[in-house]
Design an enzyme around this catalytic site. Structure first.
Site, short mmCIF file in Angstrom:
data_model
loop_
_atom_site.label_atom_id
_atom_site.label_comp_id
_atom_site.label_asym_id
_atom_site.label_seq_id
_atom_site.Cartn_x
_atom_site.Cartn_y
_atom_site.Cartn_z
N THR A 18 1.11 -0.79 0.39
CA THR A 18 0.01 -0.37 -0.63
C THR A 18 0.80 1.35 0.16
OG1 THR A 18 -1.31 -1.26 1.24
CG2 THR A 18 -1.48 1.37 0.87
N ARG A 22 7.45 -2.84 2.68
CA ARG A 22 8.19 -3.01 4.40
C ARG A 22 8.39 -4.73 4.38
NH1 ARG A 22 3.28 0.97 6.69
NH2 ARG A 22 3.96 2.67 5.38
N SER A 112 6.27 3.66 8.29
CA SER A 112 5.46 4.46 9.04
C SER A 112 4.94 4.10 10.39
CB SER A 112 3.60 4.50 8.30
OG SER A 112 3.09 4.82 8.13
N LYS A 125 10.77 3.81 0.60
CA LYS A 125 9.69 4.75 -0.64
C LYS A 125 10.04 5.65 -1.71
CE LYS A 125 6.30 6.83 1.48
NZ LYS A 125 4.48 7.70 1.38
N ASP A 280 1.69 9.64 13.48
CA ASP A 280 2.61 8.36 13.46
C ASP A 280 4.13 8.70 13.69
OD1 ASP A 280 2.07 9.37 10.82
OD2 ASP A 280 1.98 6.96 10.06
N ASP A 284 2.51 11.11 8.77
CA ASP A 284 1.12 11.42 8.45
C ASP A 284 -0.04 11.38 8.29
OD1 ASP A 284 1.54 8.94 8.01
OD2 ASP A 284 2.29 8.53 5.92
N ARG A 285 0.03 10.38 9.18
CA ARG A 285 -1.44 10.34 10.38
C ARG A 285 -1.89 11.23 11.71
NH1 ARG A 285 -2.92 3.98 10.43
NH2 ARG A 285 -1.54 3.70 8.74
N THR A 347 -7.38 1.59 -1.34
CA THR A 347 -6.52 2.99 0.18
C THR A 347 -5.39 2.40 -0.80
OG1 THR A 347 -8.17 0.86 1.30
CG2 THR A 347 -5.83 1.15 1.80
N GLU A 366 -8.59 9.40 4.88
CA GLU A 366 -8.84 7.72 5.34
C GLU A 366 -9.21 7.48 5.93
OE1 GLU A 366 -6.24 5.03 2.20
OE2 GLU A 366 -5.04 6.29 2.87
N GLU A 367 -10.24 6.62 6.23
CA GLU A 367 -10.37 6.12 7.94
C GLU A 367 -9.32 5.60 8.55
OE1 GLU A 367 -9.57 2.99 7.99
OE2 GLU A 367 -8.83 2.52 6.63
N SER A 368 -8.06 5.51 7.85
CA SER A 368 -7.17 5.03 9.04
C SER A 368 -6.09 6.74 9.43
CB SER A 368 -6.59 4.29 7.45
OG SER A 368 -6.20 5.14 6.51
N LYS A 379 -0.85 12.64 2.85
CA LYS A 379 -1.61 12.60 3.92
C LYS A 379 -0.30 13.30 5.20
CE LYS A 379 -1.43 8.45 6.43
NZ LYS A 379 -0.81 7.22 4.92
N ARG A 499 -8.93 -6.70 7.47
CA ARG A 499 -9.38 -5.29 7.77
C ARG A 499 -11.19 -5.78 7.48
NH1 ARG A 499 -5.58 -2.56 9.85
NH2 ARG A 499 -3.92 -2.79 7.84
C1 VG1 Z 1 -2.97 1.28 5.34
C2 VG1 Z 1 -4.26 1.98 6.08
C3 VG1 Z 1 -3.85 3.19 4.60
C4 VG1 Z 1 -2.94 3.84 3.96
C5 VG1 Z 1 -1.42 2.57 5.03
C6 VG1 Z 1 -0.76 3.81 4.67
O1 VG1 Z 1 -3.15 0.08 4.98
O2 VG1 Z 1 -4.66 1.21 5.90
O3 VG1 Z 1 -5.49 3.94 4.40
O4 VG1 Z 1 -2.42 4.14 2.97
O5 VG1 Z 1 -1.46 2.02 5.44
O6 VG1 Z 1 -0.81 4.38 5.95
P1 VG1 Z 1 -2.96 -0.74 4.18
O7 VG1 Z 1 -3.05 -1.61 3.43
O8 VG1 Z 1 -2.34 -1.67 5.87
O9 VG1 Z 1 -4.85 -1.35 4.99
V1 VG1 Z 1 1.33 5.59 6.70
O10 VG1 Z 1 0.97 6.29 7.48
O11 VG1 Z 1 1.63 3.35 7.09
O12 VG1 Z 1 1.90 5.48 5.66
CO CO Z 2 2.05 7.37 8.10
#
Ligand code: VG1
Ligand code: CO
Length: 546
Positions: A18, A22, A112, A125, A280, A284-285, A347, A366-368, A379, A499
């Site tokens: 995503t 990682r 992250s 990344k 985080d 970005d969160r 996502t 995003e909801e996350s 973000k 999820r």
């Molecule tokens: C998660 C979140 C997604 C977000 C991604 C990266 O991905 O659900 O919304 O964009 O993390 O966030 P996944 O594939 O695990 O659901 V960050 O702050 O880890 O760069």
């Molecule tokens: Co992050």
């Protein structure tokens, strides 16, 4: 400058998920592992000779060593200028901003919200010249190269001093590389000052408004100290856990109700401050809390969209908004009221890039716990916190009052997410395969008395460049506006994470103040039964509920 060409054996597992590649830190410590990926990445990026590369990370274990390697490899691959944050530090949004100030691209070192340290995770990344995460076509090409690579190039250079701001020339003038070590915070803080009414926020703090910001021993500490305590005059100690540590103090730098529990306890305690926030690992969160009040990220996006014109940087209004598919439809309701388009993307922030670049959206989320705008192409945790502070200052109301007024006007989307972490991969794949097979048969069926309106496996066609992304999650819509979504995480490093996202819309004024868990229990029961979760995973409860 002497350039060594080192033989490497290709790695078949260097496929970014995503958000970047990682893996466990120990995987990155294998000989040639990082180098193999960086070589593939630099070849695919093809940075022009006069283009600069931004490099920085969230300070986790291996950050400095990785930066030293990347600079030597950049030099060997013909890059003549690198911009690095002092100490090797750059938050993800600050890196995006630096790239947008004229670099050809950037490498961000972070996993992250995943824990760091020798037994934690590491990540890398690539962001393109627009400052945003490289699209899937690019990351797929990098993975394909990495799986075939037989050698990489690395220059012999004098050591780089990461701790002194200024320009260093490494290697001979003709063949060497120029490294600009920059203050990681200054340009970002200036950008924030250009968007928000710092005068009004300063007056808010001066009036006795109390805030706690938890940097979770991760990257936002220096940023939050400079912006909140220095520039905005919040009392010293407003920012806690403010020194970035290589292992994040042993914590899990994920700002949610589970992992930011100290902050949550304080905001729900007897002497609670007016406002609480956390970010985080890579900044970005964001999590937003009022006194005794939690704002869901989906609601946060909707509230910011509805109040955007109160903020100087968005005073002219929004061109459109976007949300990731599993994010609740709260922002859709605001967009409809404002008469602006609302896009639903897969996502991951990389899917917002084309819409932002084309000027079709101004805000997205995003909801996350991710919220952002067209000011960068990531973000942005602190940006969201400052947006809230600006709205609070402009409205003169508490977080809770603002959100309750929002529900009264637009209706409320009750929302929860169930995560099942560390599930065996085959079991998780089985859950998704079963749901994909069932989806086409669900429309018109009644589940526990709720009628399914439609069900499918989300397929996204990018409205700007036409690229197609398949299998982005199974979604089940009900006729009353409720929805259940299932997908597998693309950011984990051990086993699989399932999820399940659950939401229900409520417009009855008498039912806007229910407890979320109670309001959603009937849908949770449907979701678990339909997904055959207990039978297929052996789990009787999720590992995290947000
Ligand atoms: C998660 C979140 C997604 C977000 C991604 C990266 O991905 O659900 O919304 O964009 O993390 O966030 P996944 O594939 O695990 O659901 V960050 O702050 O880890 O760069
Ligand atoms: Co992050």
């Amino acid at each position: 400058m002497i350039i060594d060409t080192i033989p490497t054996s290709p790695f078949a597992d260097q496929r970014p998920g995503t958000s970047g590649l990682r893996k466990r830190t120990t995987v990155f410590q294998q000989p040639h592992y990082l180098e193999n990926f960086v070589q593939a990445l630099l070849e695919e990026a093809a940075i022009p000779r006069d283009g600069a590369l931004v490099v920085g990370g969230d300070g986790r274990f291996l950050n400095r060593e990785a930066i030293a390697t990347i600079v030597r490899m950049a030099a060997a691959n013909g890059i003549t200028r690198v911009v690095v944050g002092r100490g090797g530090l750059l938050s993800t949004p600050a890196a995006s901003h630096l790239i947008r100030q004229g670099a050809a691209g950037g490498i961000i070192l972070s996993a992250s919200h995943n824990p760091g340290g020798a037994d934690g995770d590491f990540g890398i990344k690539y962001n393109a010249s627009n400052g945003g995460p490289a699209p899937e076509a690019f990351t797929n090409a990098v993975a394909a190269r990495a799986a075939k690579l037989t050698r990489y190039h690395i220059a012999q250079l004098p050591p780089l001093d990461l701790d002194v701001v200024g320009t260093q020339r490494l290697g001979t003038h003709a063949g060497g590389i120029v490294v600009d070590v920059v203050d990681p915070v200054a340009a970002y803080a200036d950008l924030m000052a250009s968007l928000f009414d710092f005068g009004a926020i300063r007056a808010l703090f001066a009036s006795g408004f109390r805030m706690r910001f938890d940097a979770m021993h991760a990257i936002t500490g220096p940023y939050a100290r400079e912006i909140l305590e220095q520039r905005l005059g919040a009392p010293a100690g407003t920012v806690i856990n403010a020194t970035p540590l290589p292992d994040f103090g042993g914590g899990h730098p994920d700002p949610n109700l589970t992992y930011a529990h100290d902050l949550v306890e304080e905001l729900f305690g007897s002497a609670a401050p007016d406002f609480g926030a956390a970010s985080d690992g890579d900044g970005d969160r964001n999590m937003i809390l009022g006194r005794h009040f939690f704002v869901t990220p989906s609601d946060s996006l909707a509230v910011l969209a509805a109040n955007a014109t109160r903020v100087p940087g968005y005073a002219r209004g929004l061109t459109g908004v976007a949300r990731s598919m599993p994010t609740s439809a709260a922002v859709d309701v605001v967009a409809a009221a404002l008469g602006i388009p609302c896009f639903e993307t897969p996502t991951g922030w990389k899917f917002f890039g084309t819409l932002l670049d084309a000027g079709r959206i101004t805000l997205c989320g995003e909801e996350s716990f991710g919220t952002g705008s067209d000011h960068v192409r990531e973000k942005d945790g602190l940006w969201a916190v400052l947006f809230w502070l600006n709205v609070i200052a402009a409205r003169g109301e508490s977080v809770e009052a603002i959100v309750r007024a929002h529900w009264a006007q637009f209706g409320r989307h009750y929302y929860t997410r169930y995560d099942y972490e560390g599930v065996a991969s085959e079991a998780a794949q089985g859950v998704m395969a079963q749901l994909r097979a069932a989806a086409p048969t669900l429309a018109g069926r009644a589940l526990h008395g709720r009628e399914v309106a439609s069900a499918d496996d989300f397929r996204y066609v990018d409205p700007v460049d036409g690229s197609v992304s398949e299998h982005q999650g199974v979604r089940v819509h009900f006729t009353d506006g409720a929805r259940i979504v299932y997908r597998l995480s693309g950011t984990g490093t051990e086993g699989a994470t399932i999820r399940i996202y659950i939401e229900a819309r409520e417009t009855d004024p008498a039912r806007l103040g229910l407890d979320t868990a109670a309001a959603l229990q009937p849908l949770v029961d449907i979701a678990l039964a339909l997904g055959e979760i207990a039978a297929r995973t052996g789990r009787d409860a999720p590992t995290v509920i947000t």
